[in-house]
Design an enzyme around this catalytic site. Structure first.
Site, PDB file in Angstrom:
ATOM      1  N   LYS A 156       0.881  -1.177   0.000  1.00 21.61           N
ATOM      2  CA  LYS A 156       0.000   0.000   0.000  1.00 21.61           C
ATOM      3  C   LYS A 156       0.911   1.218   0.000  1.00 21.61           C
ATOM      4  O   LYS A 156       1.085   1.894   1.020  1.00 21.61           O
ATOM      5  CB  LYS A 156      -0.902  -0.014   1.242  1.00 21.61           C
ATOM      6  CG  LYS A 156      -2.191  -0.804   1.017  1.00 21.61           C
ATOM      7  CD  LYS A 156      -3.098  -0.769   2.207  1.00 21.61           C
ATOM      8  CE  LYS A 156      -3.915   0.491   2.327  1.00 21.61           C
ATOM      9  NZ  LYS A 156      -5.004   0.642   1.356  1.00 21.61           N
TER      10      LYS A 156
HETATM   11  N1  PMP Z   1      -7.302  -2.712  -3.300  1.00 22.12           N
HETATM   12  C1  PMP Z   1      -6.853  -1.478  -3.015  1.00 22.12           C
HETATM   13  C2  PMP Z   1      -6.155  -0.710  -4.081  1.00 22.12           C
HETATM   14  C3  PMP Z   1      -7.055  -0.923  -1.739  1.00 22.12           C
HETATM   15  O1  PMP Z   1      -6.617   0.310  -1.462  1.00 22.12           O
HETATM   16  C4  PMP Z   1      -7.754  -1.665  -0.768  1.00 22.12           C
HETATM   17  C5  PMP Z   1      -8.005  -1.067   0.581  1.00 22.12           C
HETATM   18  N2  PMP Z   1      -6.983  -1.335   1.479  1.00 22.12           N
HETATM   19  C6  PMP Z   1      -8.199  -2.955  -1.108  1.00 22.12           C
HETATM   20  C7  PMP Z   1      -7.949  -3.446  -2.380  1.00 22.12           C
HETATM   21  C8  PMP Z   1      -8.870  -3.816  -0.092  1.00 22.12           C
HETATM   22  O2  PMP Z   1      -7.915  -4.265   0.836  1.00 22.12           O
HETATM   23  P1  PMP Z   1      -8.284  -4.594   2.326  1.00 22.12           P
HETATM   24  O3  PMP Z   1      -9.376  -5.589   2.276  1.00 22.12           O
HETATM   25  O4  PMP Z   1      -7.051  -5.171   2.903  1.00 22.12           O
HETATM   26  O5  PMP Z   1      -8.712  -3.333   2.975  1.00 22.12           O
END
Ligand code: PMP
Length: 308
Positions: A156
């Protein structure tokens, strides 16, 4: 401006009111997007606050840091700071916690080597990020998902979110709720901040982990729920037009939770009504995050508020 008292936040070793957590304008992370972050939800069940997938989020933060040549605090410290954040603020609503590791040096040029790392963790009250019940109207974005080999999508990374910002902004300007990215191979990838599932003939399909997606924690939780329900799950490349012929489509993520998709590029999905598999996953997810499913108690970290 809110008239609520400012929440306390953690910033480079100190606790301060959030508005006092400031960085110089020449901060490396501000100039170059050098850093990585997480988003963690806390659910208030009327009696206590429970953090969802606390350890898993910080494990991912540490993996992002490693890929980005950064030094994250150890897992125990990261979890302890997040818990203390909640204890100091004592929220009685759902919250969203934002930890971020960032390059706090002020040197010129994008090189990250020998630039010191900083760490912050703050929280805000947060209800629904997207309306989980309305049925989202989404579009396939004209922006391609950045390739893992350009900015690693598995991390991220702060700077990577310019890609999400462009897609989400275009979608909103065009009257949609959310954007779906294709990757540079033209395959379905993910939303601007969500992973995607489609239902075809009673089975779930989602892009696999080499499709330039973020390896979502909610995605993994949904796969676990589906498998427990005996619903087959296939992680595989998905073609764009499979979206249009899918029986059901839903988006998942910490922010959006489980949100059903009503239409894609103005084509109604499943007759424009929420499908049975989406409804089942949505209900099970909600029960788990509010602590109503003893089988998923391990998803949650309860936070006690010590008496003042
Ligand atoms: N894809 C992206 C690009 C994101 O920013 C997120 C949010 N964190 C997700 C998928 C979903 O990930 P998570 O379930 O870990 O929040």
């Amino acid at each position: 401006m809110s008239d609520q008292p400012a929440f306390a936040a953690y910033h480079d070793g100190a606790w301060k009111p959030l508005p006092e957590c400031l960085v110089p304008i020449n901060t490396h992370a501000l100039q170059y997007g050098t850093g990585c972050f997480e988003g963690i939800r806390g659910y208030w069940d009327g009696q206590r606050l429970q953090l969802l997938f606390l350890k898993e989020h910080f494990q991912r933060l540490r993996r992002s840091a490693a890929a980005l040549l950064m030094q994250a605090p150890d897992l125990e410290t990261l979890c302890a700071i997040a818990i203390e954040l909640v204890q100091r603020n004592r929220p009685r609503t759902n919250v969203y916690i934002r930890p971020a590791l960032y390059k706090k040096g002020t040197s010129l040029g994008p090189v990250m080597v020998n630039v010191p790392d900083g760490y912050m963790c703050y929280m805000i009250p947060l209800g629904d990020y997207l309306d989980t019940n309305k049925g989202l109207q989404v579009c396939v974005s004209s922006w391609r998902r950045l390739a893992d080999n350009s900015i690693p999508t598995r991390t991220k990374a702060l700077g990577g979110y310019l890609n999400s910002a462009l897609a989400k902004s275009e979608a909103v300007l065009n009257g949609y709720d959310e954007a779906i990215f294709l990757n540079d191979r033209g395959q379905v990838c993910e939303g601007s901040a969500e992973n995607i599932f489609i239902v075809r003939d009673g089975a779930l399909h989602t892009p696999d982990r080499t499709a330039d997606i973020l390896e979502g924690i909610t995605r993994r939780a949904v796969i676990e729920l589906a498998q427990d329900f005996g619903i087959p799950v296939h992680e595989r490349p998905i073609a764009r037009t499979e979206l249009y012929v899918a029986d059901e489509v839903f988006l998942v993520g910490t922010g959006c939770q489980v949100s059903w998709v009503k239409s894609i590029d103005r084509r109604p999905i499943g007759g424009g009504v929420k499908g049975p598999i989406t409804a089942r996953i949505q209900q099970a997810y909600e029960a788990a995050v509010y602590g109503r499913d003893p089988q998923r108690a391990h998803w949650l970290t309860p936070v006690e508020y010590p008496s003042c």
